[in-house]
Design a protein around this motif. Sequence first.
Motif, PDB file in Angstrom:
ATOM      1  N   VAL A  25       0.834  -1.205   0.000  1.00  0.00           N
ATOM      2  CA  VAL A  25       0.000   0.000   0.000  1.00  0.00           C
ATOM      3  C   VAL A  25       0.868   1.255   0.000  1.00  0.00           C
ATOM      4  O   VAL A  25       0.575   2.241  -0.684  1.00  0.00           O
ATOM      5  N   GLY A  26       1.963   1.202   0.769  1.00  0.00           N
ATOM      6  CA  GLY A  26       2.889   2.333   0.800  1.00  0.00           C
ATOM      7  C   GLY A  26       3.504   2.594  -0.562  1.00  0.00           C
ATOM      8  O   GLY A  26       3.668   3.749  -0.977  1.00  0.00           O
ATOM      9  N   LYS A  27       3.830   1.524  -1.294  1.00  0.00           N
ATOM     10  CA  LYS A  27       4.385   1.665  -2.645  1.00  0.00           C
ATOM     11  C   LYS A  27       3.365   2.315  -3.581  1.00  0.00           C
ATOM     12  O   LYS A  27       3.718   3.164  -4.403  1.00  0.00           O
ATOM     13  N   TRP A  28       2.096   1.917  -3.449  1.00  0.00           N
ATOM     14  CA  TRP A  28       1.063   2.492  -4.310  1.00  0.00           C
ATOM     15  C   TRP A  28       0.898   3.991  -4.050  1.00  0.00           C
ATOM     16  O   TRP A  28       0.731   4.773  -4.977  1.00  0.00           O
ATOM     17  N   ILE A  29       0.941   4.362  -2.775  1.00  0.00           N
ATOM     18  CA  ILE A  29       0.789   5.782  -2.427  1.00  0.00           C
ATOM     19  C   ILE A  29       1.904   6.607  -3.058  1.00  0.00           C
ATOM     20  O   ILE A  29       1.660   7.665  -3.656  1.00  0.00           O
ATOM     21  N   VAL A  30       3.139   6.120  -2.932  1.00  0.00           N
ATOM     22  CA  VAL A  30       4.286   6.842  -3.507  1.00  0.00           C
ATOM     23  C   VAL A  30       4.168   6.905  -5.026  1.00  0.00           C
ATOM     24  O   VAL A  30       4.433   7.954  -5.641  1.00  0.00           O
ATOM     25  N   LEU A  31       3.767   5.802  -5.639  1.00  0.00           N
ATOM     26  CA  LEU A  31       3.634   5.759  -7.096  1.00  0.00           C
ATOM     27  C   LEU A  31       2.587   6.756  -7.582  1.00  0.00           C
ATOM     28  O   LEU A  31       2.833   7.514  -8.532  1.00  0.00           O
TER      29      LEU A  31
ATOM     30  N   ALA B 199      -5.260  12.922 -20.003  1.00  0.00           N
ATOM     31  CA  ALA B 199      -6.690  12.711 -19.790  1.00  0.00           C
ATOM     32  C   ALA B 199      -7.012  11.243 -19.536  1.00  0.00           C
ATOM     33  O   ALA B 199      -7.989  10.922 -18.851  1.00  0.00           O
ATOM     34  N   PHE B 200      -6.200  10.338 -20.066  1.00  0.00           N
ATOM     35  CA  PHE B 200      -6.396   8.914 -19.827  1.00  0.00           C
ATOM     36  C   PHE B 200      -5.679   8.451 -18.560  1.00  0.00           C
ATOM     37  O   PHE B 200      -6.043   7.426 -17.990  1.00  0.00           O
ATOM     38  N   THR B 201      -4.672   9.202 -18.120  1.00  0.00           N
ATOM     39  CA  THR B 201      -3.833   8.758 -17.001  1.00  0.00           C
ATOM     40  C   THR B 201      -4.322   9.257 -15.649  1.00  0.00           C
ATOM     41  O   THR B 201      -4.590   8.465 -14.738  1.00  0.00           O
ATOM     42  N   ALA B 202      -4.438  10.562 -15.493  1.00  0.00           N
ATOM     43  CA  ALA B 202      -4.754  11.139 -14.182  1.00  0.00           C
ATOM     44  C   ALA B 202      -6.063  10.622 -13.578  1.00  0.00           C
ATOM     45  O   ALA B 202      -6.092  10.283 -12.383  1.00  0.00           O
ATOM     46  N   PRO B 203      -7.156  10.536 -14.347  1.00  0.00           N
ATOM     47  CA  PRO B 203      -8.397  10.036 -13.741  1.00  0.00           C
ATOM     48  C   PRO B 203      -8.287   8.618 -13.186  1.00  0.00           C
ATOM     49  O   PRO B 203      -9.007   8.257 -12.255  1.00  0.00           O
ATOM     50  N   GLN B 204      -7.380   7.815 -13.766  1.00  0.00           N
ATOM     51  CA  GLN B 204      -7.220   6.447 -13.274  1.00  0.00           C
ATOM     52  C   GLN B 204      -6.615   6.424 -11.874  1.00  0.00           C
ATOM     53  O   GLN B 204      -6.844   5.487 -11.104  1.00  0.00           O
ATOM     54  N   VAL B 205      -5.817   7.448 -11.560  1.00  0.00           N
ATOM     55  CA  VAL B 205      -5.267   7.544 -10.203  1.00  0.00           C
ATOM     56  C   VAL B 205      -6.397   7.737  -9.202  1.00  0.00           C
ATOM     57  O   VAL B 205      -6.509   7.023  -8.201  1.00  0.00           O
ATOM     58  N   TRP B 206      -7.258   8.728  -9.476  1.00  0.00           N
ATOM     59  CA  TRP B 206      -8.364   9.017  -8.554  1.00  0.00           C
ATOM     60  C   TRP B 206      -9.325   7.831  -8.471  1.00  0.00           C
ATOM     61  O   TRP B 206      -9.840   7.519  -7.386  1.00  0.00           O
ATOM     62  N   ALA B 207      -9.590   7.188  -9.596  1.00  0.00           N
ATOM     63  CA  ALA B 207     -10.541   6.081  -9.610  1.00  0.00           C
ATOM     64  C   ALA B 207      -9.956   4.807  -9.006  1.00  0.00           C
ATOM     65  O   ALA B 207     -10.695   3.961  -8.496  1.00  0.00           O
ATOM     66  N   SER B 208      -8.641   4.627  -9.070  1.00  0.00           N
ATOM     67  CA  SER B 208      -8.008   3.406  -8.567  1.00  0.00           C
ATOM     68  C   SER B 208      -7.842   3.409  -7.054  1.00  0.00           C
ATOM     69  O   SER B 208      -7.850   2.342  -6.424  1.00  0.00           O
ATOM     70  N   ILE B 209      -7.695   4.579  -6.470  1.00  0.00           N
ATOM     71  CA  ILE B 209      -7.452   4.658  -5.023  1.00  0.00           C
ATOM     72  C   ILE B 209      -8.575   4.010  -4.218  1.00  0.00           C
ATOM     73  O   ILE B 209      -8.306   3.182  -3.331  1.00  0.00           O
ATOM     74  N   PRO B 210      -9.867   4.315  -4.484  1.00  0.00           N
ATOM     75  CA  PRO B 210     -10.923   3.639  -3.717  1.00  0.00           C
ATOM     76  C   PRO B 210     -10.992   2.140  -3.975  1.00  0.00           C
ATOM     77  O   PRO B 210     -11.544   1.394  -3.158  1.00  0.00           O
TER      78      PRO B 210
ATOM     79  N   ALA C 230     -10.352   3.037   5.479  1.00  0.00           N
ATOM     80  CA  ALA C 230      -9.698   3.945   6.423  1.00  0.00           C
ATOM     81  C   ALA C 230      -8.533   4.696   5.800  1.00  0.00           C
ATOM     82  O   ALA C 230      -8.108   5.736   6.311  1.00  0.00           O
ATOM     83  N   LYS C 231      -8.003   4.181   4.691  1.00  0.00           N
ATOM     84  CA  LYS C 231      -6.823   4.782   4.064  1.00  0.00           C
ATOM     85  C   LYS C 231      -7.154   5.607   2.817  1.00  0.00           C
ATOM     86  O   LYS C 231      -6.271   6.275   2.265  1.00  0.00           O
TER      87      LYS C 231
END
Length: 406
Positions: free
Chosen positions: A11-17, A116-127, A133-134
């Motif tokens: 999870v820590g690696k994903w946050i940094v990435l 436009a294809f990259t950034a939204p995937q970050v927001w959508a992938s986090i949940p 809780a994180k």
Amino acid sequence: MTLKKEKVKQVGKWIVLFFLIMFVIGTDTFLISPLIPTLQSEFGVPTEMAGWMMGAYTLGSAVFALIAGPLSDGWDRRKVLLSGLVCFAVSTYLCGFAVDFWTMCLFRLLAGVSAAFTAPQVWASIPALFPPAKIGKALGVAYAGLAVSQALGVPIGSFLAAGNWSLPFWTIGGFSLLLAVIAFFNLPVIKPQHHQNAKPSILGRYVPLLTSGQARGTFLAYFFVHLGSSAAFAFLGKWMADRFQLSVDETGYVIIFLGRGNLLGSLCSSYVIKALSQFKTMAAGMLVVIAAYIALPYVSSVIVVKGAYFFIFAIMGILFPLMVGLLNNLNPTIRGTISSLATSTMNTATTIGAWVSGMLYAAFSSYAAVCMFTGICLAGSLLVFLSSGVLTSHANTRKPKTEPAG
């Protein structure tokens, strides 16, 4: 215990990435600003056309985000993110080989489309990847990537361009490609939640948002926030030059200062929201920022201006991850569509805000008119947020459901 530690490490690696991905995308957005004088001279571009080297990127991102989101909601988000990041790296790298104004605009347009294809995937992938809780903390850290890019994008671009104007593009492109490799080996498959019926069309994925009063209200409030904020930011440099006779590089230091405030706020966002609740955080934060913007034009010291902007952007750094979280929780099955529509909303509001602030500044010869407009927009945003019910609805006060990580 070993498995738990391994999960925490992953999870820590994903946050940094995700932080670094948003950093490179944000840096690429701000990168060309300090290079415009150099590129004007290099390509023989008149001032009235030079802005299109920035506008091409924003245009590509705004238009294609509307398509990228619905498409990505039917695909593996990992594949979409990787493809977008590779294309972003290549198109940004190619900017360093532009031979004239039109090729630069073309490569900037392609970079915007890729973003436009990259950034939204970050927001959508986090949940989808993080435990409930994180999620708030992860969204805050990812947004911090944008905040850091705002604080460091201008000086990084200026420093690298001192030797060769192409070097900033090559550096960001190369680093983005490295991130794509890291993502390939670290991100799992992130399959979207499928509707029970047949997959809807691109337009069909927007239907749940268009028919939901809460969704319409939340996006309208998000639009007003960016409309006001971008109006004040667009003519900050001119006001600093007119009021305090600051040079371009001195104004750049002010921007770095407010970027630090934004970073601090975004890192503290989840803790503040947990302590105060979403409702109190939004209401108190907006009211304080409105008051600060209205008072800002009457400040007589550059040091106080720096402090005021640090304070304003620290609060906005707390509020923006909250807004992104509210948007993502509107409908878990179309988070890519939501994130992409949010990107288009932001870019549209930024374009209109810069245009309106220019007219106000010219008409009244005063930054006070611009800040009053900002205050009105933020007040409107707060009212819409409150009236939409998104801050108090049962769906947003309970722990959000997450998508299967695949």
